[in-house]
Write a protein that holds these residues in place. Structure first.
Motif, PDB file in Angstrom:
ATOM      1  N   GLN A 247      23.412  -4.655  29.208  1.00 19.12           N
ATOM      2  CA  GLN A 247      23.069  -4.095  27.168  1.00 19.12           C
ATOM      3  C   GLN A 247      21.356  -5.073  27.639  1.00 19.12           C
ATOM      4  O   GLN A 247      20.768  -4.390  26.656  1.00 19.12           O
ATOM      5  N   ALA A 248      21.724  -5.991  27.673  1.00 13.30           N
ATOM      6  CA  ALA A 248      19.756  -6.527  27.656  1.00 13.30           C
ATOM      7  C   ALA A 248      19.190  -5.959  28.473  1.00 13.30           C
ATOM      8  O   ALA A 248      17.820  -6.175  28.311  1.00 13.30           O
ATOM      9  N   TRP A 249      19.449  -5.080  30.138  1.00 11.78           N
ATOM     10  CA  TRP A 249      18.600  -4.397  30.740  1.00 11.78           C
ATOM     11  C   TRP A 249      18.606  -3.150  29.741  1.00 11.78           C
ATOM     12  O   TRP A 249      17.059  -3.037  30.220  1.00 11.78           O
ATOM     13  N   SER A 250      19.105  -2.723  29.180  1.00 11.61           N
ATOM     14  CA  SER A 250      18.351  -1.249  28.948  1.00 11.61           C
ATOM     15  C   SER A 250      17.999  -1.002  27.926  1.00 11.61           C
ATOM     16  O   SER A 250      17.674  -0.316  27.309  1.00 11.61           O
ATOM     17  N   SER A 251      18.344  -2.000  26.399  1.00  9.25           N
ATOM     18  CA  SER A 251      17.092  -2.572  25.427  1.00  9.25           C
ATOM     19  C   SER A 251      16.028  -2.960  26.188  1.00  9.25           C
ATOM     20  O   SER A 251      15.601  -2.810  25.003  1.00  9.25           O
ATOM     21  N   CYS A 252      14.914  -3.130  26.988  1.00 12.15           N
ATOM     22  CA  CYS A 252      13.986  -3.276  27.596  1.00 12.15           C
ATOM     23  C   CYS A 252      12.875  -2.116  27.633  1.00 12.15           C
ATOM     24  O   CYS A 252      12.885  -1.255  28.170  1.00 12.15           O
TER      25      CYS A 252
END
Length: 115
Positions: free
Chosen positions: A110-115
C-alpha cells in the motif's frame, strides 16, 4: 420365483493412510457419520456429496449403527491424530507469525502504490 437374499459387505474401504472412505469415493466415513449425527438424512447426505450413491450411504449408516462402539473408537482416534497433526503444523508454521508477515507485506504494498 423366490427372492434371493445375499449378505453384502459395507461399501467401506481403507486408504493407504488408514482413513475409511465410503463407496469408492474420497468421502470419509467420518464425514458421513458427522453429518448423519447432525440430523441429515441419507438423501441429504447424497445431495451434499454427489459422488456418493444413496445405497452406499444407507449401508454406511447401517454399519455405523450396528458397530457404533467400534466406529466411535475409530472416530476418536482420527480426532486425536488430527489434533496431533495440527499441533505439529502450528509448531512448524506459527500462524500468528504468518499473519503478521502477511499484514506487513500488505502495508508495504500500500505504501508503494500510494507513491
Amino acid at each position: 420365483m423366490a427372492l434371493s437374499i445375499l449378505a453384502e459387505s459395507a461399501p467401506l474401504t481403507t486408504n493407504p493412510h488408514g482413513v475409511v472412505c465410503v463407496g469408492g469415493t474420497r468421502v470419509t466415513l467420518d464425514t458421513v457419520v458427522a453429518v448423519f449425527k447432525q440430523g441429515s438424512t441419507a438423501e441429504e447426505i447424497v445431495y451434499r456429496y454427489p459422488s456418493l450413491r444413496l445405497g452406499d450411504v444407507y449401508a454406511s449408516i447401517a454399519f455405523y449403527l450396528n458397530h457404533q462402539e467400534d466406529v466411535e473408537e475409530y472416530l476418536q482416534q482420527r480426532q486425536q491424530q488430527a489434533q496431533e497433526i495440527r499441533q505439529i503444523n502450528e509448531a512448524r508454521f506459527d500462524p500468528q507469525g504468518l499473519r503478521d508477515r502477511l499484514l506487513a507485506r500488505r502495508i508495504e504494498r500500500q505504501a508503494w502504490s500510494s507513491c
